[in-house]
Motif scaffolding. Structure first.
Motif, short mmCIF file in Angstrom:
data_model
loop_
_atom_site.label_atom_id
_atom_site.label_comp_id
_atom_site.label_asym_id
_atom_site.label_seq_id
_atom_site.Cartn_x
_atom_site.Cartn_y
_atom_site.Cartn_z
N UNK A 1 4.80 13.35 -8.18
CA UNK A 1 3.73 12.63 -7.49
C UNK A 1 3.16 13.54 -6.40
N UNK A 2 1.84 13.54 -6.32
CA UNK A 2 1.17 14.35 -5.29
C UNK A 2 0.30 13.43 -4.45
N UNK A 3 0.70 13.16 -3.19
CA UNK A 3 -0.12 12.42 -2.21
C UNK A 3 -0.87 11.25 -2.85
N UNK A 4 -0.13 10.32 -3.44
CA UNK A 4 -0.76 9.18 -4.10
C UNK A 4 -1.12 8.10 -3.09
N UNK A 5 -2.40 7.62 -3.11
CA UNK A 5 -2.83 6.47 -2.30
C UNK A 5 -3.16 5.34 -3.24
N UNK A 6 -2.59 4.17 -2.99
CA UNK A 6 -2.86 3.04 -3.87
C UNK A 6 -2.62 1.75 -3.10
N UNK B 1 5.02 -0.89 8.07
CA UNK B 1 5.77 0.12 7.32
C UNK B 1 6.97 -0.53 6.63
N UNK B 2 7.26 -0.09 5.40
CA UNK B 2 8.34 -0.68 4.61
C UNK B 2 9.33 0.41 4.22
N UNK B 3 10.58 0.25 4.71
CA UNK B 3 11.63 1.22 4.35
C UNK B 3 12.39 0.70 3.14
N UNK C 1 7.52 12.43 0.72
CA UNK C 1 6.57 12.29 1.84
C UNK C 1 5.77 11.03 1.64
N UNK C 2 5.01 10.66 2.71
CA UNK C 2 4.16 9.49 2.63
C UNK C 2 4.89 8.23 3.02
N UNK C 3 4.17 7.11 2.98
CA UNK C 3 4.74 5.87 3.49
C UNK C 3 4.35 4.70 2.61
N UNK D 1 0.82 -1.20 0.00
CA UNK D 1 0.00 0.00 0.00
C UNK D 1 0.86 1.26 0.00
N UNK D 2 0.46 2.25 -0.82
CA UNK D 2 1.11 3.55 -0.79
C UNK D 2 0.21 4.52 -0.04
N UNK D 3 0.75 5.24 0.94
CA UNK D 3 -0.06 6.21 1.70
C UNK D 3 0.44 7.62 1.42
N UNK D 4 -0.34 8.40 0.67
CA UNK D 4 -0.02 9.83 0.45
C UNK D 4 1.43 10.04 0.05
#
Ligand SMILES: Nc1ncnc2c1ncn2[C@@H]1O[C@H](COP(=O)(O)OP(=O)(O)OP(=O)(O)O)[C@@H](O)[C@H]1O
Ligand SMILES: Nc1ncnc2c1ncn2[C@@H]1O[C@H](COP(=O)(O)OP(=O)(O)OP(=O)(O)O)[C@@H](O)[C@H]1O
Ligand SMILES: [Mg+2]
Ligand SMILES: [Mg+2]
Lengths: 334, 497, 329, 334
Positions: free
Chosen positions: B19-24, B66-68, B57-59, B5-8
């Protein structure tokens, strides 16, 4: 914004500033740097290096390199000497012969590189040995030095009213020529394209081979010209003339901000670098800095010349784009 | 359930906000389609998933945790396999090593087990249904073959998440079919797939859900069943896209390009073709049929062994590209990175490189002249860049393709050869390109179009030439040209000679 | 001197004839190449003490590679610094002439040592040993070593362009013409470029190509050491004789293991010492460099200027097992 | 049908390429044998036990340097500082013995290797951390390391008498020296062929950006490559001290070009990605053989340098010819 970044990280600027600083500080701190004689000696020393650095800049920008320049210089001196011994006493004739020979030697390099598609680094390591060797074949242990003394004095004669030798004018004119070709003509655009991506250049109708070939010819001829000056200035033709000069030239070109991978660099930077190295060396000699330290300084400058810009860029670029920085050597044609 | 998952997530390159605050969210066992205009941010998103770019930004979350991703290595470790938009092979290494690099099967003392590696490679290509010599170096593979190796590479370690950035751009029908079969199998096995493409038919054929990106935003995500192409296109482009293939009937003029019995050892033999003024001739065929090679030989980039090329009746010197250009020939090559562009140079330099002589005044060429020329064409093709001084390497794939088009169209050629002109180009621009091509034809330019996309071929061409294994096997007039006739000829079965 | 060296001739420049050496003379040694042990000895162990004796300002400078062009740059620097005496060992007989002439015009006295330039470009040449003397001793040493039956001999020289080397080799050839050396046959001359490894390989090459070689003469410190080392490690040890010009410290090991019976050299320190005094004498106007003039060189005593401005240090000294341990340089 | 075509093609290709590989290495070996045979015919003493001993001893040092250089060149880098590192390590070894006469030989060897590795780390560190072209950096350190060497030695010389006899005799006994070379060679060769990190070096040289995207720690690997090259140069320095006994600050000057030449002649692609240490070692052996064959052939000393140059060109020409054949076979199908 991008413009600003480019401007600030432009290495030529740094080199020019460094040159100015060295001159200023030197003139204040070291007795003699301010004197006209100093500049006469400096210019006499940088002339051969500058002459070879001009074409070398173009060669390196196209992503090639020529390590054989010093050997070409040596072989030219040897040939001039032998011709003199054989009784060719007309200076114009000797010079013509020398330039012709230089062009020929360059053509051989060019042929190996473009005709057989060999990497120029390898080829010119070979011809570095070959040409120097031929110089020894011609002159052996002899040194031809019985030229008319007025030749030497003519070669290093100052511009009337100044102490600077008139050869500097020749260098300046040639530099202007190379500069225009590189920066303000379609040919120059082609050179940069070749240096960055030879295949794309071919798809654009730039005949990479022919251009490269003629660049090597030009380099040969200019090295020969440097050889002529060398012979006349030192009034002594020996097989080992200019031994090891190639590293000095390449060092200057790279210090001037030309990328060893091709495609990047400006002539102004190179000229500034040539002057910087010459001035620094002589000034430090005047300050009784031992040769060993000079060696270390030269090396360090070279390292700074590549580390410097990158650090500047790194400091500016907050975003990591390293993954897509240009590929070091472009695909060698195989 | 959601695997990755991509958060913002946001990402900017200097000036450009990619990219602008992408959620997927990518679900296990599901193929997720991603469409968007050129420069919308698809590849950037892919590269963030690959760990090639850090997000500003985002996670990223994997299984909710959480994945680094410090680098590509971390992504691989996390089980994310990526096929990049541009092939990234090691030309000197064997195909097998390319596929298993730093994951080679090992035997005692951590030594590489070459035999096992070779075996598993052959096995992979059998799965893909293409023959490939595991020991052959990657150098010299055609783009298509390179793309296939990339796919094999991604399949090699059974990834939990498979990300594909326009993997089919270089492929044609049959290969695509096999690729999809394999991907579906992966989904069965529970992997999550992200599939970026500009070809809607593929999206709908493969994906359960589709997301649309625009200007770095993720504007929508729907089940594929519930959206129409028209709807997607509207969301992507923000406007209705005009008629897709507007080839106007042009009056056929005199023959401008004549190729007679052209042969090049190892690539093609006895190719003869004629393109008239005002005509668009398509050169169809399976990948590896030798179309690009023909184009290269005609343009003089490669020397041909036999035959001759005439432009407007005058014979071209063999292997002399400059002469070809002078005669009014232009080639938009298939590989923009290696052949079309000088990545490190600015948009302006690239766009004017082909006509630098005509731009020069008294032999002198100024940056101003270049920028002006570049701007006019940049605007015409809607190139998205920070300006003419931007390095093309910073442009998105599609925008790079536009620069290549600008470069050659600006030379006002009389004969235009385009090799995969719309590869990796979004619908909006695609229509624009097609309009340009027919407009050029209308103005009496002879156009030879190499394309692996049948709809494009059928839509645009006055005549369709078909190549099969280095030979011209069919010459089909527009009236008779249809999916079957072309495919049959392309696969080497009959077809009108 | 604080004033512009370019314009003002330096104190020693004006040849006012005195009787004693001026104090505070700037005397600079410019060897073929710094980092060379031979010149380290001659300059720092010979020149320096001498200069200190007559209260001058000693300095040694020079390029790290032995090339004429680099040397020219240093000559220019020295003349700008208003050096009173430049003591130089020429890398090229002619190439540095122009620079030396300019320096002399600027008021410097030029003394060459070890390797000379054209007599016209310098005031004095301090000759470590006459070419005749060296040639004679070298030939004598090899002849004694090889023995009465004679045989083939070869020469391992320094660089092909070394002025002094070539002069000596010529002399040796004439020397060999003498009847007592009839049995000695010079078969070839090879060049080790004063590079240890190259010399080593050349020595190796000599023995490979001349089966009947009986002796090698290497009139260069680098060459003779390299050749000795090769011989002592090879099957030719004792069978092929070696002599030449070497320093005791380098050769000690090989004299003791009988690879080399004897070799010759002048004392480099004395050479530097004499050069310093000669230069000082010039700068103080005691002499002008004309033939027949005499001057005193400290502990070495009185010397006379020979023809075309040459001062001879003396005959080379022969080292052998008996005396070698009494030397350290 | 396509399949069958391609399959047969690929089979052809596989045989072809393997055969080419053999020829590739054989080409150099052939040249070597030819040279040795001819020389021996002309001058039988060339291959006496003494002659062979000289050949092997002579090539050991260059071979070790060539192996180190290959490891670096494979990664599309180059280490021009090898000669200076050798000089530094050689002088260090000598000074060590002067300082502590009783020192056991292994300790000296280890010390030399460590010093070399440190120098390599400096090169590699700069190149990997700041991502600057190795050619420029190592050209810089070529000067810097040499300068340090000069300053340290400051005209001093270390003579055979200053070093233990055992050490010197090690440097002049064939088995020991050759053993060093062979161990280094085989170890490096096997590592590059059979281990992941070894293959990754090839990947990096073949396409650095792709390597990064493949998750290869490019920086670390390149750094390691330079450390290896440095360490081997250090080892070579120790052996140099043992073999030549007389040490001053000039040991190994200009050696870097010979090393690069050996590597190139040995068929290692100067642009990285392909080539083997075995080839490089044979290249080194070939160059050394030329060096001692020419005098043995009675070639005038003045012709020797020229011949070396000519032979280098011939060697890379041959290699190129084979590469072209390979490329042609590749163009036919998958
Ligand atoms: N390395 C980079 N440096 C600077 N800008 C970049 C870089 N990569 C991408 N961009 C910019 O980010 C934006 C998004 O690029 P991206 O490649 O993600 O588009 P895309 O959706 O993949 O387009 P396409 O369909 O043509 O591949 C573009 O405006 C592009 O110019
Ligand atoms: N750069 C190259 N070097 C060697 N062989 C190549 C190269 N490019 C293509 N080939 C081979 O030549 C043949 C024709 O390739 P080409 O790319 O011209 O086919 P194509 O019909 O243009 O396919 P594509 O759709 O990829 O353009 C194929 O067998 C391919 O493997
Ligand atoms: Mg993209
Ligand atoms: Mg194609």
């Amino acid at each position: 914004m991008r413009g600003v970044v480019r401007g600030l990280s432009s290495w030529e600027a740094v080199v020019v500033i460094a040159l100015v600083v060295v001159v200023a500080v030197g003139a204040l701190a070291i007795e003699g740097v301010a004197s006209p004689r100093f500049w006469r000696f400096v210019s006499l020393e940088v002339i051969p290096i500058a002459l070879i650095a001009l074409p070398m800049t173009l060669v390196i920008i196209t992503g090639e390199i020529d390590l054989s320049v010093a050997s070409v210089l040596g072989l030219t001196c040897a040939t001039m000497g032998q011709l003199w011994v054989w009784g060719v006493t007309s200076l114009p004739l000797l010079i013509a012969a020398a330039l012709l020979l230089g062009a020929l030697l360059g053509a051989v390099n060019g042929l190996f590189v473009t005709g057989f598609g060999l990497p120029s680094l390898a080829v010119t390591i070979g011809t570095l040995a070959l040409y120097r060797g031929l110089a020894y074949v011609i002159l052996g242990d002899r040194a031809v030095a019985d030229y008319p003394p007025e030749w030497a004095s003519a070669a290093i004669a100052p511009i009337p009213g100044l102490t600077i030798p008139w050869m500097i004018i020749v260098v300046a004119v040639l530099a202007a020529g190379f500069g225009v070709v590189l920066h303000a003509t379609p040919i120059g655009r082609g050179l940069y394209a070749m240096g960055n991506n030879a295949e794309a250049a071919r798809f654009t109708g730039i005949s990479v081979r022919r251009t490269t070939f003629w660049l090597f010819v030009a380099t040969g001829a200019m090295s020969a010209l440097a050889g002529v000056f060398w012979t006349l200035r030192y009034a002594s033709a020996r097989a080992d003339n200019g031994n090891g000069l190639e590293l000095a030239v390449i060092a200057a070109v790279l210090l001037g901000g030309v990328s060893i991978f091709g495609g990047r660099g400006r002539l102004a930077g190179v000229l500034a670098a040539v002057l910087l190295l010459g001035t620094l060396r002589n000034a430090l000699q005047l300050a009784d800095v031992p040769a060993n330290t000079l060696t270390i300084i030269t090396g360090s400058l070279l390292i700074v010349s590549v580390v410097g810009p990158n650090v500047v860029v790194k400091l500016r670029a907050r975003k990591d784009r390293s993954w897509q920085r240009g590929v070091p050597w472009r695909f060698s044609p195989r | 359930m959601v695997v990755l998952e991509l958060r913002d997530v946001s990402k900017a390159f200097d000036a450009v906000q990619a990219l602008r605050a992408v959620r997927l969210g990518l679900r296990a066992g599901e193929a997720h389609g991603l469409v968007g205009e050129n420069g919308a941010g698809k590849s950037t998103l892919v590269k963030i998933l690959a760990g090639a770019h850090p997000a500003d930004e985002g996670a990223l979350l994997m299984d909710g945790r959480a994945l680094r991703l410090a680098g590509p290595a971390d992504a691989r470790a996390a089980g994310i396999a990526v096929i990049y938009q541009e092939p990234t092979l090691f030309p000197d290494l064997s195909v097998a090593e390319n596929i298993f690099m730093s994951r080679q099967p090992l035997r005692g003392l951590r030594r590489i087990d070459a035999r096992a590696m070779r075996a598993r490679t052959t096995e992979l290509f059998d799965r893909l249904g293409v023959p490939m010599d595991p020991d052959r170096p990657a150098r010299g593979l055609s783009i298509a073959d390179q793309q296939l190796v990339e796919i094999a590479k991604a399949l090699a370690f059974d990834a939990r998440v498979l990300v594909m950035d326009e993997p089919t751009a270089a492929l044609s029908g049959p290969e695509v079919e096999r690729l999809f079969a394999v991907v579906r199998a992966l989904c069965e096995a529970g992997s999550a797939v992200l599939f970026v493409s500009h070809r809607f038919e593929e999206i709908f054929a493969l994906c359960e859900r589709v997301s649309v990106m625009r200007d770095g935003r993720l504007v929508s995500t729907d089940p594929a069943a519930e959206v129409t192409v028209a709807e997607l296109v509207r969301r992507m482009v923000g406007r209705e896209v005009a008629e897709m293939y507007p080839k106007a009937e042009a009056s056929k003029g005199p023959p401008l390009l004549q190729v007679r019995g052209l042969s090049r050892r190892g690539a093609f033999t006895g190719v003869s073709l004629t393109v008239h003024a005002g005509e668009i001739v398509a050169l169809a065929g399976l990948v590896g049929a030798g179309r690009s090679e023909v184009a290269r030989a005609v343009f003089g980039v490669d020397r041909h062994d036999e035959g001759e090329v005439l432009v407007d009746g005058r014979r071209l010197r063999n292997g002399d590209t400059a002469a070809a250009i002078a005669a009014g020939l232009a080639l938009v090559p298939e590989d923009r990175r290696q052949q079309g562009l000088v990545m490190e140079l600015s948009v302006a330099r690239n766009a004017t490189l082909a006509r630098r002589w005509s731009l020069a005044r008294l032999g002198l060429l100024t940056g101003g002249a270049e920028r002006r020329a570049a701007r006019t064409w940049g605007e015409r093709l809607r190139v998205r860049s920070a300006g003419p001084d931007e390095a093309v390497s910073a442009l998105s794939g599609g925008n790079q393709q536009k620069v290549v088009l600008a470069k050659w169209l600006s030379t006002e050629p009389r004969v235009l050869i385009v090799d995969e002109p719309t590869r990796g180009i979004d619908v909006g621009t695609k229509a624009e390109v097609h309009r340009l091509l027919s407009e050029l034809a209308g103005r009496g330019v002879a156009v030879l179009m190499i394309s692996s996309e049948l709809p494009e071929v059928l839509g645009m061409a006055d005549r369709v030439l078909v190549m099969h294994e280095g030979r011209l096997v069919a010459d089909i007039p527009r009236a008779l040209a249809g999916e079957e006739t072309v495919m049959l000829a392309a696969t080497g079965h009959g077809g009108a000679g | 001197s604080q004033e512009q060296p370019a314009t003002q001739p330096s104190p020693g420049g004006s040849a006012t004839s005195g009787t004693t050496i001026k104090e505070g003379l700037k005397i600079a040694f410019l060897p073929k190449q710094v980092n060379n042990p031979y010149f380290d000895t001659s300059d720092n162990k010979g020149g320096k003490p001498a200069v200190e004796e007559f209260k001058g300002a000693y300095s040694q400078t020079g390029p790290s590679e032995a090339s004429p062009s680099a040397q020219v740059s240093y000559i220019n620097t020295l003349s700008q610094q208003g050096t009173d005496v430049i003591v130089v060992s020429a890398n090229d007989k002619d190439a540095i002439c122009g620079a030396l002439t300019e320096a002399r015009q600027a008021g410097a006295k030029v003394v060459t040592y070890d390797s000379d330039t054209n007599p016209t470009c310098r005031d004095l040449f301090i000759n470590q040993a006459s070419a005749e003397g060296i040639a004679a001793s070298q030939i004598k040493l090899i002849s004694d070593a090889v023995g009465p039956d004679g045989g083939e001999i070869a020469i391992l020289s320094a660089t092909a362009n070394a002025t002094n080397q070539n002069a000596w080799i010529e002399m040796m050839k004439t020397e060999l013409g003498k009847p007592e050396y009839a049995k000695l046959k010079l078969v070839t001359t090879v060049y080790g470029d004063d590079d240890d490894q190259k010399s080593f390989q050349e020595a190796q090459g000599l023995l490979a190509s001349y089966p009947n070689l009986k002796g090698i003469i290497s009139p260069t410190t680098v060459g003779v050491a390299a050749a000795a080392r090769y011989l002592s490690g090879s099957e030719y040890k004792g069978k092929v004789q070696l002599t030449g010009l070497g320093t005791p410290n380098q050769m000690r090991a090989y004299v003791k293991d009988d690879t080399v019976k004897s070799f010759a050299l002048w004392n480099p320190a004395d050479l530097g010492y004499l050069a310093a005094y000669a230069g000082a004498a010039l700068a103080s106007g005691l002499i002008t460099g004309k033939e027949g003039e005499t001057f005193t060189a400290g502990k070495l005593g009185e010397y006379t200027v020979g023809k075309d401005g040459t001062v001879l240090l003396g005959d080379p000294f022969v080292f052998d097992k008996g005396n070698i341990d009494t030397f350290d340089f | 049908m396509t399949t069958t075509l391609a399959r047969s093609a690929s089979r052809r290709l596989r045989q072809e390429s393997s055969r080419l590989f053999v020829i590739r290495e054989l080409g150099i070996v052939a040249a070597l044998t030819l040279l040795v045979v001819v020389t021996t015919i002309v001058n039988p003493r060339f291959l006496t036990s003494q002659g062979i001993k000289d050949l092997l001893l002579g090539s050991t040092i260059l071979a070790i340097l060539a192996v180190g250089q290959t490891v670096v060149v494979i990664t599309r880098n180059v280490d021009l500082s090898a000669g200076s590192v050798l000089g530094l390590s050689a002088f260090a070894t000598g000074s060590l013995f002067v300082a502590a006469p009783g020192l056991p030989i292994p300790v000296a060897v280890v010390a030399g290797v460590l010093l070399g590795a440190a120098c390599g780390a400096v090169n590699g560190g700069l190149i990997a951390a700041v991502q600057v072209p190795s050619l420029v950096v190592t050209l810089g350190t070529l000067y810097v390391f040499r300068g340090i060497d000069y300053t340290w030695a400051s005209g001093r010389q270390i003579n055979a008498a200053d070093m233990p006899g055992a050490f010197l005799s090690m440097g002049n006994t064939t088995p020991v020296m050759t053993m060093f070379a062979i161990v280094v060679l085989v170890a490096a060769g096997y590592y590059l062929r059979a281990f992941r990190s070894g293959r990754e070096l090839y990947a990096i040289g073949s396409h650095p950006d792709a390597a990064r995207l493949a998750g290869i720690p490019v920086g670390r690997r390149v750094l390691a490559a330079f450390v290896v090259s440095g360490a081997l140069a250090g080892l070579a320095g120790v052996l140099y001290a043992a073999r030549f006994g007389t040490l001053d600050a000039n040991a190994g000057t200009g050696l870097e070009l010979n090393v690069v030449a050996a590597v190139v002649v040995g068929g290692v692609a100067i642009f990285g990605g392909s080539g083997s240490v075995y080839g490089a070692a044979i290249g080194a052996l070939l160059l050394t053989t030329i060096g001692s064959a020419l005098p043995a052939l009675g070639v005038s000393p003045f012709w020797q340098r020229a011949s070396v140059g000519a032979l280098i060109l011939a060697a890379i020409g041959l290699d190129r010819a084979l590469a072209v054949r390979l490329a042609r076979t590749l163009r036919s199908g998958r």
